[in-house]
Design an enzyme around this catalytic site. Structure first.
Site, mmCIF file in Angstrom:
data_model
loop_
_atom_site.group_PDB
_atom_site.id
_atom_site.type_symbol
_atom_site.label_atom_id
_atom_site.label_comp_id
_atom_site.label_asym_id
_atom_site.label_seq_id
_atom_site.Cartn_x
_atom_site.Cartn_y
_atom_site.Cartn_z
ATOM 1 N N HIS A 1 0.799 -1.237 0.000
ATOM 2 C CA HIS A 1 0.000 0.000 0.000
ATOM 3 C C HIS A 1 0.826 1.279 0.000
ATOM 4 O O HIS A 1 0.369 2.320 0.469
ATOM 5 C CB HIS A 1 -0.936 0.051 1.234
ATOM 6 C CG HIS A 1 -1.963 -1.030 1.322
ATOM 7 N ND1 HIS A 1 -1.666 -2.362 1.421
ATOM 8 C CD2 HIS A 1 -3.324 -0.975 1.341
ATOM 9 C CE1 HIS A 1 -2.776 -3.078 1.505
ATOM 10 N NE2 HIS A 1 -3.806 -2.266 1.449
ATOM 11 N N GLY B 1 -0.702 -2.107 -5.778
ATOM 12 C CA GLY B 1 -1.675 -3.194 -5.612
ATOM 13 C C GLY B 1 -3.049 -2.680 -5.214
ATOM 14 O O GLY B 1 -4.064 -3.284 -5.554
ATOM 15 N N HIS C 1 -10.896 -7.360 -4.775
ATOM 16 C CA HIS C 1 -11.137 -6.537 -3.588
ATOM 17 C C HIS C 1 -12.015 -5.350 -4.000
ATOM 18 O O HIS C 1 -11.675 -4.583 -4.896
ATOM 19 C CB HIS C 1 -9.773 -6.077 -3.089
ATOM 20 C CG HIS C 1 -9.778 -5.332 -1.806
ATOM 21 N ND1 HIS C 1 -9.901 -3.969 -1.745
ATOM 22 C CD2 HIS C 1 -9.657 -5.761 -0.527
ATOM 23 C CE1 HIS C 1 -9.838 -3.572 -0.483
ATOM 24 N NE2 HIS C 1 -9.692 -4.652 0.285
ATOM 25 N N GLU D 1 -12.367 -9.574 0.931
ATOM 26 C CA GLU D 1 -13.124 -8.312 1.012
ATOM 27 C C GLU D 1 -13.621 -7.945 -0.378
ATOM 28 O O GLU D 1 -13.596 -6.767 -0.752
ATOM 29 C CB GLU D 1 -12.252 -7.188 1.581
ATOM 30 C CG GLU D 1 -11.682 -7.493 2.961
ATOM 31 C CD GLU D 1 -10.903 -6.317 3.555
ATOM 32 O OE1 GLU D 1 -10.103 -5.694 2.828
ATOM 33 O OE2 GLU D 1 -11.101 -6.020 4.745
ATOM 34 N N GLU E 1 -18.118 -3.817 2.705
ATOM 35 C CA GLU E 1 -17.318 -2.877 3.496
ATOM 36 C C GLU E 1 -17.784 -1.438 3.263
ATOM 37 O O GLU E 1 -18.084 -1.041 2.141
ATOM 38 C CB GLU E 1 -15.846 -3.039 3.099
ATOM 39 C CG GLU E 1 -14.917 -2.147 3.902
ATOM 40 C CD GLU E 1 -13.454 -2.286 3.484
ATOM 41 O OE1 GLU E 1 -13.115 -3.296 2.839
ATOM 42 O OE2 GLU E 1 -12.678 -1.370 3.794
ATOM 43 N N CYS F 1 -16.079 1.277 3.229
ATOM 44 C CA CYS F 1 -15.196 1.952 2.267
ATOM 45 C C CYS F 1 -15.576 1.613 0.830
ATOM 46 O O CYS F 1 -15.437 2.452 -0.062
ATOM 47 C CB CYS F 1 -13.738 1.536 2.490
ATOM 48 S SG CYS F 1 -12.949 2.331 3.898
ATOM 49 N N CYS G 1 -9.758 1.902 8.319
ATOM 50 C CA CYS G 1 -9.911 2.632 7.064
ATOM 51 C C CYS G 1 -11.288 3.276 6.938
ATOM 52 O O CYS G 1 -11.426 4.348 6.351
ATOM 53 C CB CYS G 1 -9.645 1.711 5.877
ATOM 54 S SG CYS G 1 -10.604 0.188 5.897
ATOM 55 N N CYS G 2 -12.320 2.597 7.456
ATOM 56 C CA CYS G 2 -13.681 3.075 7.219
ATOM 57 C C CYS G 2 -14.034 4.350 7.991
ATOM 58 O O CYS G 2 -14.623 5.268 7.398
ATOM 59 C CB CYS G 2 -14.694 1.987 7.525
ATOM 60 S SG CYS G 2 -14.530 0.520 6.468
#
Lengths: 648, 648
Positions: free
Chosen positions: B132, B183, B258, B310, B326, B328, B394-395
């Protein structure tokens, strides 16, 4: 629950023959096709030559190779059973020469496991949790006992007894022994067999030790892992429930973990309840049986919902399409229920046995006898097929040994009792009070529910004939020499032609002085039934299965056009009023099929629409259901047992 | 499909205010509760002080720590949006000081990632697939752009531009550059923002390179893994579909992998279709959108069925209880659809946006503003609850930045066009042809479908007002200054009070010379609707959902007694004929609830029975449904959107 000594004694399979259209050809195919096929596969995969002790194998080896001795061991058992009913010099010679190979592989101290002799001698007895070492010993013992019983030849039995002696000297609660037991139960029930074959009580004691020690604290598997330098917390299955070693057996509340392990263990637990007159083991077996049968059993007799553990999950978690339902587990379920049935003859155990036999077990083998299911899901999108062999080939020889000794499940005797648990045309010979008695069934079971039971006695003999009333049977009639049962004025019992008839625990009990030529006509009504699952089984809500007699039916793609089976709904009223039974000798080796009307979702208007505010309409279609056990023997496609009941 | 230049321009969130009972309090809570709460969590977990570059971290570090810079980056974005609409000196000072900390952490060459500066400097740019690194850069860039736009202060923007320059010097198709890409897509859309903020076309070119290079052969992730000494075949997700790098973007046929990655990537793809006038990218976005919306989208706007990735699984695989969905990913879905909507104003994109906004996005945050869902399943057995923070957080800041800029989704302008995509009481200011125009909505949306649109112009002005007709709306009426639309005798169009009205692509287009004081009354009929899924969605067969307007409803345990929700069935006829809507200001912050009759399975007789030949009966019960987004704000328990329609 109160009985801890078995009142019933199974009539050995050697005394039972079949001449029907159902079992007789299957047993013949097992003998002539399956057993030779399996030997070729065992040879081709080095499982026979392994006993020459000159193979090479990488370390770490795949687990399925580590326990490779168990596969030919089951084959010896199957072949020996076959020899016991069908003398065959060529097979006899093959078994004998393989027995010699096994004996030759035995180490001076009695040890006998090809992997740990050749590949990892330093790891002997170092990982009982994962490496199936005592499990392999158990299957070799079962093979040796069968071989001795079939041939009278003691050499293999003696070799395995020496191995059992080594195991007995190694494991136990005495201070000089290791407090171990196998991660995969099997040796426990094998040792009970060895005890009976040898009359050596040390083997019974060792089996008892293995069952008693299991799950005690400190947990042996923890200690063993630490001794190897492994972290016990890293056990892949996360919990010793996987191998039924999370708590001592008597404290287990639910049937958990790997399904084959559970039922092999419980078979031994049931054996030991009887052998040791131990009510705590009988209670344990009963408690876990109740949990299984009321919460965790597939309609087919399959057990174990989860793929990752090949085992049990939660109560009422019985998804159909992803059911694991390993063939070996259903076989173990049959072995366990057969043992439980012998305590006092309660039909509920035979009900599980019969459900498993005609459905989840029989589905395990193809009609040609050379292809096998490892998993027996209750629905398939079309990609599940039998194979001629598996990387882990535990199921095929397990099927072979079960079919080769099938007759043992059908009858039992008691002090003055003759029990008929299962129905199928053929003959059994037995002794009652020192008198020879024969029994012949004339029936088209499982396709028809009419059974004529002919009693063969040399002279009049008083005993009770017990005829099972299967759980699927809601109406029956019985007649002795043509006279139907009628209520006696003087008794709570029914009277029939000079005898008394009572009904309890799922059996009709017919007591009379049986005469040469006596015959009982027993008629079990066998309508097509709808079956519904407990509302707690979420995967089956709003769905229904079809059953007729002991046979669970399914829809298979090849019979039902291009329609995806999950789009089909069947109205239960239609089943009751309009479904037809049709016996087809030309189909699938001879089966009765069900035909009727269903509904299929009308998918028009749904193209490229994922959600809408109108339900689908449906239209009528013809549906055909076949016995579940017979699916995947024609053009491959979808299969489904549990059908929706509403078209939209 | 033919339009590759956007005809619509969103009205910035800074020009849009809310004074309703629905959004206004939520936005206020986001500002006063959520944003401060998140800063405290970021501080407590070391994500702020990480930029001091004096932390210690084990290697290998958990992946969630490796990409920890992205979390405060999203917080800066959220806080900046908040500052843009609500000046707040204390928050301004906090953001400014954190911006300084970030700038101070930047390396002389421009590099800016705390993990790879402090913990693993030797691994910089070595694992773009998993770590990331460019994703974090993307979020920092988005934060910097937002900060600059909110404050006019260029220091953070310039720092991140230097970082982008380094990235541009490092990655690209030129021989002296590495042909890598991230990625986890994110930097692509961030670079388009940076291009607009700086007018530097190199950032647009770099974004284009990242999108074009993705999935080309030889695959960069293979080469990169080999260079690290890793076996590419051991990639945990097994396939580069996981990161949408299995084939070049333009060759992708289905939306895969994803879910967050997919929609972030497609947001950038849509941006670049416009920026580069590239029809192949517009077609790609449209193609994958069609696959998503017709096969892979939850009713709530959730996306991604699978927990392990995910991500997406198969067409029509939309299980409710195990939905990952999710938060996000739903946010990314909104970002992508908002971009697609601007090409030519097709309501289908706003439909997805609205579905996501009122359901699968809004469920992500609690009524108190301090608890968040990471996953948004469509059913729960009672063990799924919002948390104040997550190991992978993250959310929560993604929710905060979305709410803080919510107004941007509501309106667009075109050459002579004013588009109303979403409804909610409040005001927007915009320019049309150099003239100031204001628009005020007076409405109780989403609880009522009546909207009064007041046009504010200084002097008469001719333009087209586009009012969206949501996909859930089957009947509507419109009136201008009190006169309802009527069919013109001379035209295919409808006439209304001196203007023309046409309807297509899901919008009502009202063209006239707008006068000061003009008002449009728009009435969308908002009955309670039943919603059905395509029959191919096996998990939802025989089930139905309730919807009213944009709001998807659910049953929650606390409202429906002790009954397990999967035992309840609702008759669709009952919904149409007898269900009542009740607005409750006192409940869940003010919601309209649905009340009616359902059926519940009668479980009597099922105790300890797993299968039987009779279905269950059922009995009538009262049922209450609440908006899905509001569940899990009271006593915890079960929740279910998709209800059975048959009691047995």
């Amino acid at each position: 629950m109160s009985t801890i000594k078995r009142q019933l004694e199974p009539v050995p399979f050697t005394q039972v023959t079949f001449d029907d259209g159902f079992w007789a050809p299957r047993l013949e195919r097992n003998r002539t096709v399956t057993i030779p096929h399996l030997y070729r596969q065992l040879e081709a995969t080095g499982r026979i030559s392994a006993f020459d002790l000159n193979f090479q194998r990488p370390v770490p080896a795949p687990i399925v190779l580590i326990f490779g001795d168990s596969d030919p061991a089951k084959w010896i058992e199957a072949a020996s059973y076959s020899l016991a009913t069908h003398p065959d010099p060529a097979l006899d010679a093959l078994v004998d020469s393989f027995a010699d190979k096994i004996i030759h592989a035995q180490q001076p101290d009695g040890y006998l496991n090809t992997h740990f002799i050749v590949t990892q001698p330093e790891m002997r007895w170092r990982n009982l949790r994962d490496w199936h070492e005592l499990y392999c010993a158990g299957h070799l013992i079962e093979g040796a006992v069968a071989h001795y019983q079939a041939t009278g030849e003691r050499k293999l039995l003696e070799a395995l007894s020496r191995y059992a002696d080594l195991i007995d000297a190694t494991f136990g609660s005495e201070p000089d022994k290791t407090r171990g037991y196998c991660g995969h139960p099997e040796i426990e029930l094998a040792l009970v067999k060895l005890y009976h074959a040898t009359q050596n009580p040390r083997y019974l004691k060792l089996a008892t030790y293995f069952v008693d020690e299991r799950g005690q604290q400190p947990n042996y598997f923890d200690q063993e892992a630490q001794a190897r330098g492994d972290d016990p917390a890293k056990f892949w299955a996360k919990t010793y429930e996987y191998c039924q070693a999370h708590v001592p057996v008597r404290e287990q509340k639910k049937i958990v973990g790997h399904a084959v392990r559970a039922v092999y263990l419980l078979s031994a637990v049931t054996d030991l309840a009887h052998e040791n007159s131990d009510p705590t083991l009988r209670e344990t077996s009963e408690r876990l049986w109740n949990n299984l049968v009321t919460r965790r059993l597939y309609l087919t007799g399959g057990i174990g919902a989860a793929h990752n553990t090949e085992g049990f999950t939660q109560d009422y978690d019985l998804p159909d399409e992803t059911a694991y339902a390993e063939t070996c587990a259903t076989i173990g379920l049959m072995l366990w229920n057969h043992r439980m049935l012998q305590f006092s003859g309660e039909s509920k155990y035979a009900d599980v046995l019969e459900r498993a036999l005609y459905n989840g077990f029989l589905s395990g083998v193809s009609l040609d006898g050379a292809h096998f299911f490892y998993e027996n899901p209750l629905a398939s999108a079309g990609h599940h097929h039998r194979q001629g062999w598996y990387t882990c080939p535990c199921c095929p020889p397990n099927i072979a040994r079960t079919l080769a000794s099938l007759g043992k499940f059908f009858y039992s005797t008691g002090a003055n009792d003759l029990w008929v648990h299962l129905y199928g045309q053929g003959t059994a010979q037995m002794q009652l009070n020192g008198q020879e008695v024969s029994l012949r069934q004339v029936t088209k079971y499982p396709w028809e529910g009419d059974v004529r039971v002919e009693i063969g006695v040399a002279s009049p003999q008083r005993f009770t004939l017990h005829l099972r009333v299967p759980e699927w049977c809601e109406r029956w009639r019985v007649a002795v020499n043509g006279e139907h049962a009628s209520r006696s004025v003087s008794s709570e019992q029914l009277a029939v032609n000079g005898g008394q008839l009572s009904v309890n625990d799922g059996y009709i009990h017919l007591t009379r002085d049986w005469q040469p030529g006596d015959a009982v006509e027993y008629n079990m009504a066998m309508p097509t039934q709808t079956v519904w699952a407990n509302p707690a089984v979420r995967a089956l809500q709003g769905r229904m299965a079809l059953r007729r007699g002991p046979i669970v039916y399914c829809l298979e793609g090849v019979d039902n056009g291009e329609i995806m089976l999950d789009r089909i709904a069947i109205d239960p009223q239609q089943v009751a009023n309009e479904f037809q039974v049709e016996h087809r000798e030309d189909l699938l080796g001879g089966v009765s099929i069900l035909r009727g009307k269903g509904k299929v979702v009308d998918e028009s208007g749904w193209e490229d629409t994922l959600y809408r505010s109108q339900p689908s309409s449906s239209k009528s279609i013809d549906v055909t259901a076949i016995p579940y056990f017979a699916w995947d023997n024609r053009t491959s496609g979808e299969m489904r047992i549990w059908m929706r009941t509403r078209g939209t």
